[in-house]
Write a protein that holds these residues in place. Structure first.
Motif, PDB file in Angstrom:
ATOM      1  N   GLU A 104       0.784  -1.265   0.322  1.00  0.00           N
ATOM      2  CA  GLU A 104       0.203  -0.303  -0.120  1.00  0.00           C
ATOM      3  C   GLU A 104       0.897   1.987   0.284  1.00  0.00           C
ATOM      4  N   ARG A 105       2.433   1.278   0.928  1.00  0.00           N
ATOM      5  CA  ARG A 105       2.968   1.892   0.635  1.00  0.00           C
ATOM      6  C   ARG A 105       3.569   2.034  -0.866  1.00  0.00           C
ATOM      7  N   VAL A 106       3.795   1.313  -1.198  1.00  0.00           N
ATOM      8  CA  VAL A 106       4.108   1.502  -3.444  1.00  0.00           C
ATOM      9  C   VAL A 106       3.287   2.764  -3.699  1.00  0.00           C
ATOM     10  N   LEU A 107       1.051   1.927  -3.810  1.00  0.00           N
ATOM     11  CA  LEU A 107       0.633   2.704  -4.298  1.00  0.00           C
ATOM     12  C   LEU A 107       0.329   3.948  -3.600  1.00  0.00           C
ATOM     13  N   THR A 108       1.127   4.299  -2.692  1.00  0.00           N
ATOM     14  CA  THR A 108       0.706   5.906  -1.778  1.00  0.00           C
ATOM     15  C   THR A 108       1.500   7.478  -2.713  1.00  0.00           C
ATOM     16  N   LEU A 109       2.725   6.353  -2.563  1.00  0.00           N
ATOM     17  CA  LEU A 109       4.107   6.830  -3.955  1.00  0.00           C
ATOM     18  C   LEU A 109       3.322   6.836  -4.594  1.00  0.00           C
ATOM     19  N   GLY A 110       2.670   6.183  -5.708  1.00  0.00           N
ATOM     20  CA  GLY A 110       2.721   6.031  -7.609  1.00  0.00           C
ATOM     21  C   GLY A 110       2.527   5.203  -7.967  1.00  0.00           C
ATOM     22  N   GLY A 111       3.435   4.122  -7.229  1.00  0.00           N
ATOM     23  CA  GLY A 111       4.276   2.974  -7.650  1.00  0.00           C
ATOM     24  C   GLY A 111       2.550   1.910  -7.695  1.00  0.00           C
ATOM     25  N   GLY A 114       5.882   9.707   5.608  1.00  0.00           N
ATOM     26  CA  GLY A 114       5.280   8.248   5.659  1.00  0.00           C
ATOM     27  C   GLY A 114       5.596   7.034   5.583  1.00  0.00           C
ATOM     28  N   THR A 115       6.739   6.813   4.602  1.00  0.00           N
ATOM     29  CA  THR A 115       8.069   5.807   5.064  1.00  0.00           C
ATOM     30  C   THR A 115       8.902   5.744   5.431  1.00  0.00           C
ATOM     31  N   VAL A 116       9.415   6.882   5.970  1.00  0.00           N
ATOM     32  CA  VAL A 116       9.953   6.967   7.625  1.00  0.00           C
ATOM     33  C   VAL A 116       9.194   6.207   8.546  1.00  0.00           C
ATOM     34  N   SER A 117       7.925   7.364   8.788  1.00  0.00           N
ATOM     35  CA  SER A 117       7.710   5.942   9.873  1.00  0.00           C
ATOM     36  C   SER A 117       7.397   4.572   9.887  1.00  0.00           C
TER      37      SER A 117
END
Length: 154
Positions: free
Chosen positions: A67-74, A130-133
């Motif tokens: 989901e983080r990949v998706l959030t970043l646009g990937g 977001g990714t750091v957290s």
């Protein structure tokens, strides 16, 4: 800038790194499922339960990383052939001995921790809180797991 206000190139590099992390999580997840299913011996009950707790936690992280990949646009990879090709963690099959399984899990955590620290640094440089957290939380919990598992096999 991308849709969440991060530099496009930095986000692209983070997506690539997160997708590699996802592949490693997928391989470790499957290894731990195998440990859970195939464990034998006098430590069966405690390790069977521990491995179930562990693979459940890993499964949650798999979803969060994707989901983080998706959030970043990937678009996260979603095939085992891609995971096997990308992952530093390799399949650990035919294992039944408790200490060998725990050692395999420790090796997997060490790989994840290294990848996550590298990504954490890149995410911090990109101001990607977001990714750091996400990665900070993973690192803290996995460092504790490494300590506990290392104490178990000592």
């Amino acid at each position: 800038m991308n849709r969440i206000g991060l530099d496009e190139e930095a986000a692209s590099q983070l997506i690539k790194g997160l997708d590699t992390l996802l592949a490693n999580y997928q391989l470790l997840y499957q290894n731990v499922r195998g440990y859970h299913w195939n464990i034998r011996g006098d430590k069966f009950f405690e390790l069977h339960e521990k491995f179930e707790t562990t693979y459940t936690d890993i499964l949650t992280k798999i979803d969060e990383v994707a989901e983080r990949v998706l959030t970043l646009g990937g678009t996260p990879s979603h095939s085992y052939s891609a995971y096997i090709e990308t992952s530093s963690i390799k399949e650990h099959t035919g294992v039944h001995d408790g200490m060998t399984c725990v050692s395999g899990l420790l090796a997997g955590y060490q790989t994840l921790l290294q990848l996550q620290r590298e990504l954490l640094s890149k995410a911090a440089e990109a101001n990607d809180e977001g990714t750091v957290s996400l990665l900070s939380d993973y690192i803290a919990s996995q460092e504790k797991e490494v300590w506990m598992l290392s104490s178990y096999i000592a």
